[in-house]
Design a protein around this motif. Structure first.
Motif, short mmCIF file in Angstrom:
data_model
loop_
_atom_site.label_atom_id
_atom_site.label_comp_id
_atom_site.label_asym_id
_atom_site.label_seq_id
_atom_site.Cartn_x
_atom_site.Cartn_y
_atom_site.Cartn_z
N ASP A 132 0.71 -1.17 0.00
CA ASP A 132 0.13 0.32 -0.05
C ASP A 132 0.89 1.18 0.12
O ASP A 132 0.44 2.26 -0.79
CB ASP A 132 -1.01 0.12 1.10
CG ASP A 132 -0.37 -0.31 2.63
OD1 ASP A 132 0.94 -0.43 2.53
OD2 ASP A 132 -1.09 0.10 3.45
N TRP A 133 1.86 1.29 0.95
CA TRP A 133 2.98 2.42 0.70
C TRP A 133 3.35 2.51 -0.62
O TRP A 133 3.49 3.66 -1.19
CB TRP A 133 3.94 2.13 1.84
CG TRP A 133 4.81 3.36 2.10
CD1 TRP A 133 4.74 4.47 2.56
CD2 TRP A 133 6.23 3.58 1.15
NE1 TRP A 133 5.90 5.27 2.39
CE2 TRP A 133 6.82 4.80 1.62
CE3 TRP A 133 7.03 2.81 0.35
CZ2 TRP A 133 7.78 5.16 1.06
CZ3 TRP A 133 8.08 3.31 -0.31
CH2 TRP A 133 8.66 4.46 0.11
N ASP B 81 1.26 4.05 -3.01
CA ASP B 81 1.07 5.60 -2.85
C ASP B 81 2.33 6.29 -3.18
O ASP B 81 2.29 7.61 -3.29
CB ASP B 81 0.75 5.95 -1.37
CG ASP B 81 -0.73 5.34 -0.83
OD1 ASP B 81 -1.40 5.16 -1.93
OD2 ASP B 81 -0.72 5.19 0.49
N ASN B 82 3.34 5.85 -3.51
CA ASN B 82 4.61 6.35 -3.79
C ASN B 82 5.07 6.06 -5.19
O ASN B 82 6.30 6.01 -5.38
CB ASN B 82 5.43 6.05 -2.68
CG ASN B 82 5.43 6.74 -1.54
OD1 ASN B 82 5.94 7.84 -1.24
ND2 ASN B 82 4.67 6.09 -0.51
#
Length: 282
Positions: free
Chosen positions: A15-16, A19-20
């Motif tokens: 998920d990180w 988002d990046n």
């Protein structure tokens, strides 16, 4: 609340990453054994391809790439020494872990493994693309090799003589017992003899993973390895058949559990099992 990994900064969650994807401070690298059926069929947006066989191995010497070849690879990928690298790949991150080990050997500091690799990213139906990101050449200068993370044939022989080192064979039980000389899904580079290095403990690499390809908790990992009488006070050498699965266990012991002295023997069984005079057990 569960116990944290010894080094939380070596893992990142999907998920990180999602988002990046456009974060200019990171560079995503997919490390695959089977490039045709993995990266080229779809990969995380903005991920660069690292082909395990050709990019981080030297076929002419049956060795990992040297310092100059590593600098050429990093320069071609546009990597700078200050970049944070996110590694993931096929086979439950076998080859991503191998690349992590090679990159640490040559002194790249900021590296994370994407927890769960391709398997988890796909299971969550996250975005894929066939588009390759632009190549922006850099000038990369590597550090001198860190021999503290690598074991050689003589290190293993010395370990057998002194009996002070914990040897971890991370292959399947059938390989360990000498019933087969290669896993069925990865059948190349057989050794002349089957079996294992005398005194080695068989802790298959896959036992460190959950069903979704993510790493087990710190408590579960401690229980697994200490249950085989491995502890942080020992010098530990991991091996498999050609060094890729053992780099996965090396990563778990050195980074997730924080064992201070862990080396990966990348010569592994294809070297040990083919050498005249080397003792084996079955």
């Amino acid at each position: 609340m569960g116990k944290d990994y010894a080094n939380k900064d070596v893992l990142c969650e999907t998920d990180w990453v999602n988002d990046n994807l456009n974060n200019p401070d990171i560079k995503i690298l997919e490390v695959d054994y089977d490039v045709e059926n993995a990266y080229k069929e779809g990969h995380i947006p903005n991920a660069y391809m690292v082909w395990w066989r050709k990019d981080i191995n030297d076929d002419s010497t049956r060795d990992i790439i040297n310092k100059q070849q590593f600098e050429q690879l990093m320069s071609r990928l546009g990597v700078k020494k200050s970049d944070e690298l996110l590694l993931y790949g096929d086979f439950n991150n076998w080859f991503a872990a191998f690349a992590f080990w090679v990159f640490k050997y040559f002194g790249h500091e900021k590296i994370k493994i994407i927890n769960g690799g391709r398997k988890k990213w796909e299971s969550e139906n996250r975005p894929y693309t066939k588009d390759e990101p632009p190549q922006n050449q850099s000038v990369y200068k590597a550090s001198a090799p860190d021999e503290g993370v690598r074991a050689y044939l003589e290190d293993v022989k010395r370990a057998l003589r002194k009996q002070e080192v914990g040897l971890v064979d991370v292959r399947s039980p059938k390989e360990f017992k000498g019933e087969i000389t290669a896993p069925p899904e990865y059948p190349m580079e057989h050794a002349q003899r089957g079996g294992h290095i005398p005194g080695a403990k068989n802790i298959p690499w896959v036992q460190a993973l959950n069903d979704d390809g993510t790493f087990k908790s710190a408590e579960e990992l401690e229980k697994l390895y200490q249950g085989h009488e491995l502890n942080p006070d020992q010098h530990i050498i991991t091996y498999c058949r050609i060094g890729e699965r053992s780099s996965h266990t090396w990563f778990v012991l050195k980074y997730l559990l924080g064992y201070p002295s862990v080396k990966n023997y990348d010569g592994s069984w294809t070297e040990w099992g083919n050498m005249i005079g080397n003792p084996i057990e079955k």
